[in-house]
Design an enzyme around this catalytic site. Structure first.
Site, PDB file in Angstrom:
ATOM      1  N   TYR A 236      22.017  39.777  73.486  1.00 49.11           N
ATOM      2  CA  TYR A 236      22.515  38.434  73.193  1.00 49.11           C
ATOM      3  C   TYR A 236      23.642  38.215  74.183  1.00 49.11           C
ATOM      4  O   TYR A 236      24.545  39.058  74.297  1.00 49.11           O
ATOM      5  CB  TYR A 236      23.062  38.353  71.772  1.00 49.11           C
ATOM      6  CG  TYR A 236      22.016  38.121  70.705  1.00 49.11           C
ATOM      7  CD1 TYR A 236      21.083  37.104  70.834  1.00 49.11           C
ATOM      8  CD2 TYR A 236      21.984  38.910  69.555  1.00 49.11           C
ATOM      9  CE1 TYR A 236      20.135  36.877  69.846  1.00 49.11           C
ATOM     10  CE2 TYR A 236      21.041  38.685  68.566  1.00 49.11           C
ATOM     11  CZ  TYR A 236      20.123  37.669  68.724  1.00 49.11           C
ATOM     12  OH  TYR A 236      19.195  37.441  67.754  1.00 49.11           O
ATOM     13  N   ASP A 264      15.826  32.536  72.883  1.00 45.32           N
ATOM     14  CA  ASP A 264      15.416  31.541  71.885  1.00 45.32           C
ATOM     15  C   ASP A 264      16.475  31.323  70.811  1.00 45.32           C
ATOM     16  O   ASP A 264      16.195  30.804  69.734  1.00 45.32           O
ATOM     17  CB  ASP A 264      14.079  31.948  71.224  1.00 45.32           C
ATOM     18  CG  ASP A 264      14.148  33.314  70.557  1.00 45.32           C
ATOM     19  OD1 ASP A 264      15.257  33.872  70.410  1.00 45.32           O
ATOM     20  OD2 ASP A 264      13.077  33.835  70.178  1.00 45.32           O
ATOM     21  N   HIS A 353      10.944  34.708  67.604  1.00 48.10           N
ATOM     22  CA  HIS A 353      12.002  35.410  66.862  1.00 48.10           C
ATOM     23  C   HIS A 353      11.574  35.672  65.412  1.00 48.10           C
ATOM     24  O   HIS A 353      12.374  35.569  64.488  1.00 48.10           O
ATOM     25  CB  HIS A 353      13.267  34.566  66.900  1.00 48.10           C
ATOM     26  CG  HIS A 353      14.549  35.337  66.967  1.00 48.10           C
ATOM     27  ND1 HIS A 353      15.358  35.353  68.058  1.00 48.10           N
ATOM     28  CD2 HIS A 353      15.180  36.108  66.053  1.00 48.10           C
ATOM     29  CE1 HIS A 353      16.431  36.080  67.830  1.00 48.10           C
ATOM     30  NE2 HIS A 353      16.340  36.555  66.612  1.00 48.10           N
TER      31      HIS A 353
HETATM   32  C1  LIG Z   1      15.845  41.204  60.335  1.00 50.68           C
HETATM   33  C2  LIG Z   1      15.562  40.777  61.737  1.00 50.68           C
HETATM   34  C3  LIG Z   1      16.560  40.854  62.687  1.00 50.68           C
HETATM   35  C4  LIG Z   1      16.304  40.474  64.000  1.00 50.68           C
HETATM   36  N1  LIG Z   1      17.292  40.604  64.925  1.00 50.68           N
HETATM   37  C5  LIG Z   1      17.046  40.267  66.207  1.00 50.68           C
HETATM   38  C6  LIG Z   1      18.063  40.419  67.186  1.00 50.68           C
HETATM   39  O1  LIG Z   1      19.167  40.851  66.885  1.00 50.68           O
HETATM   40  N2  LIG Z   1      17.769  40.040  68.453  1.00 50.68           N
HETATM   41  C7  LIG Z   1      16.542  39.538  68.817  1.00 50.68           C
HETATM   42  O2  LIG Z   1      16.315  39.220  69.975  1.00 50.68           O
HETATM   43  N3  LIG Z   1      15.563  39.409  67.899  1.00 50.68           N
HETATM   44  C8  LIG Z   1      15.782  39.749  66.622  1.00 50.68           C
HETATM   45  N4  LIG Z   1      14.783  39.612  65.693  1.00 50.68           N
HETATM   46  C9  LIG Z   1      13.464  39.138  66.123  1.00 50.68           C
HETATM   47  C10 LIG Z   1      12.549  40.319  66.469  1.00 50.68           C
HETATM   48  O3  LIG Z   1      12.942  40.956  67.655  1.00 50.68           O
HETATM   49  C11 LIG Z   1      11.094  39.862  66.636  1.00 50.68           C
HETATM   50  O4  LIG Z   1      11.046  38.768  67.506  1.00 50.68           O
HETATM   51  C12 LIG Z   1      10.434  39.521  65.303  1.00 50.68           C
HETATM   52  O5  LIG Z   1      10.920  40.321  64.265  1.00 50.68           O
HETATM   53  C13 LIG Z   1       8.933  39.718  65.406  1.00 50.68           C
HETATM   54  O6  LIG Z   1       8.314  39.310  64.236  1.00 50.68           O
HETATM   55  P1  LIG Z   1       7.851  40.289  63.045  1.00 50.68           P
HETATM   56  O7  LIG Z   1       9.080  40.606  62.275  1.00 50.68           O
HETATM   57  O8  LIG Z   1       6.883  39.446  62.322  1.00 50.68           O
HETATM   58  O9  LIG Z   1       7.213  41.528  63.663  1.00 50.68           O
HETATM   59  C14 LIG Z   1      15.020  39.984  64.367  1.00 50.68           C
HETATM   60  C15 LIG Z   1      14.027  39.904  63.399  1.00 50.68           C
HETATM   61  C16 LIG Z   1      14.277  40.299  62.098  1.00 50.68           C
HETATM   62  C17 LIG Z   1      13.176  40.220  61.088  1.00 50.68           C
END
Ligand SMILES: Cc1cc2nc3c(=O)[nH]c(=O)nc-3n(C[C@H](O)[C@H](O)[C@H](O)COP(=O)(O)O)c2cc1C
Length: 495
Positions: A236, A264, A353
């Protein structure tokens, strides 16, 4: 001489606010207005031991990094600290009982099973943070359902005795084409946090993407890796570029093999389950007309530093400060993939995301289909590595993405849920299940290696229709936790 609990307890207000974390006292009075999560949550622990609340949200080096040494007051004699009153909480007692009664790990046969168990065994706030998504959560559900609109056209009578589904992503050899994507706040689900994912990733020879907002410190996660285990960094971008540069340089020095810049999230989406559970967890009196908690859930609390002015113009700067390959995470249209090629980054993740940002963003797999047809038309399909994430729950989902042209896929929530419900063994089993599914489905589709996966093996005619003809009682629907409206005061008879 350690401080006594009685002394610390005197500093229990906003004019003088001390808290105890891991047996040491800190004077956070001046820090109160700056706390990204708002003052209220600190004041709840003023004069008390805040360790339990602090740990999941803050990496262990936070206080050393952000609180001036003069505010580090030293050790506290913990035997003199009044134990936090345990208020009787029937909901928590029921949760503890459910943890005792949960299914055996061997009874989990697929990734959605872990979600079903996690939903019943996780703390409300943690479940709220992990499971929530933006607005009406339409994109969250679409991510999973989009895969249901792609059907197979398998080949028959192929010798599939030996199947090898190993592959290479950004130069890293992996056993199966998925990686553990970055998800913040691992300790909300398990006190050990992200290092459990590191260990499971090592065992299964897959890559782990380390989140900027991990609960463990970056160094703890890198230290937990073994041998030549590959890790990537998710970034980030901080409004203060010096901080960002320091993070990138440190990651490169510690051996991270790629930099995934999240593009995003110029502002965090509204995730109402998270906001609501945070609100309720803080015991705010909804009925008294008090203003609502301005931290608005764990997600918003931890992300206020993210730079909303980040733009294409910044990419050369990233290229000037690192030799790591750069991948843009969160690309959502073919036009932006073309731009990414133009500016010379090495990859993109087609992702929304996990449905947590813009509701009604299309699924990564739909954007993949759109993108690959544009790239193939222009002869650019080998110019960039394309990954997708979101809603991947089965090896058939992975195979579909690879047939379309993805190099690999990221998986987020399922590993968090497996970790929360069953710890390391859970994540290990989740990964093993995917490998078993992968072997079987590669055979059934008539392919013995991932380079044989191609668009002729799938039927995507319905992909863009956004109408999913699957029964509403599919597993995904069964585990989905619907949004709920605000609660009324309990009836007087129950008070
Ligand atoms: C609890 C949680 C925290 C997340 N934190 C981040 C993050 O800190 N940075 C980021 O780029 N994406 C974050 N994401 C998005 C994930 O990298 C990813 O795009 C997403 O979880 C994929 O979908 P899925 O959970 O259905 O596999 C997060 C997703 C979840 C569920």
């Amino acid at each position: 001489m350690p401080l006594s609990g009685v002394e610390v307890a005197k500093h229990d207000n906003k004019d003088s606010c001390w808290v105890i974390v891991h047996g040491k006292a800190y004077d956070v009075t001046e820090f109160l207005p700056e706390h990204p999560g708002g003052q209220k949550i600190i004041l709840k622990y003023a004069g008390k031991d805040a360790t339990e609340e602090f740990d999941p949200i803050h990496p262990p080096d936070t206080l050393d990094k952000y609180l001036d040494q003069s505010k580090h007051l030293g050790a506290v004699d913990m035997s003199t600290v009044a134990a936090v009153e345990k208020v009787e909480d029937p909901e928590e007692e029921e949760r503890q009982q459910r943890i005792k009664d949960k299914p055996l790990l061997e009874q989990c046969y697929n990734l959605l099973d872990f979600e079903a168990v996690a939903k019943k065994t996780m703390k409300k706030g943690a479940w709220g943070y992990y499971s929530s998504a933006a607005d009406d959560e339409v994109t969250l559900r679409e991510n999973h359902e989009a895969f249901h609109r792609i059907w197979f056209r398998p080949k028959i009578l192929v010798d599939v005795k030996n199947v090898d589904f190993s592959t290479t992503m950004l130069g890293a050899k992996v056993d199966i084409p998925f990686y553990v994507t970055a998800t913040a706040l691992g300790k909300l689900g398990n006190p050990e946090g992200e290092v459990l994912l590191t260990k499971a990733a090592k065992k299964h020879n897959v890559v782990q993407m380390i989140p900027t907002l991990a609960s463990c410190s970056f160094d703890e996660i890198v230290d937990a890796a073994e041998g030549d285990q590959v890790q990537w960094l998710q970034l980030y971008v901080n409004s203060d570029r010096k901080i960002t540069q320091r993070i990138i340089e440190h990651a490169e020095k510690r051996g991270c093999k790629a930099l995934f810049i999240t593009v995003d999230a110029p502002q965090l989406g509204r995730r109402e389950k998270d906001m609501r559970s945070k609100f309720e967890d803080q015991g705010t009196n909804v009925q008294s007309g008090q203003t609502t908690d301005n931290s608005q859930g764990a997600a918003r609390a931890i992300s206020s530093f993210i730079d909303p002015s980040l733009s294409w113009k910044d990419i050369p700067w990233f290229q000037s400060v690192t030799k790591m390959p750069i991948i843009l995470k969160g690309v959502q249209r073919a036009e932006d993939v073309l731009k990414a090629i133009e500016v010379g980054v090495q990859g993109v993740v087609l992702s929304n995301h996990g449905g947590r940002q813009l509701d009604f963003a299309r699924s990564g797999v739909e954007v993949l289909a759109e993108t690959m047809s544009v790239l193939r038309e222009l002869g650019l399909e080998n110019k960039i590595e394309i990954f997708i994430d979101g809603g991947i729950r089965r090896a058939t989902d992975i195979i579909k993405a690879l047939c379309l042209g993805a190099k690999g896929v990221g998986i987020g929530r399922p590993f968090l849920y497996a970790m929360s419900a069953y710890g390391l063994e859970g994540v290990d089993r989740a990964m093993s299940l995917l490998k078993d599914e992968m072997e079987m489905n590669m055979r059934l589709i008539g392919c013995t290696s991932v380079d044989q996966l191609n668009p002729s093996l799938i039927d995507t005619r319905n992909l863009g229709s956004h109408v999913t003809p699957v029964p509403r009682d599919s597993l995904g629907h069964t585990v989905y936790d619907p949004l709920v409206p605000p609660s009324f005061k309990p009836p007087k008879s129950k008070l």
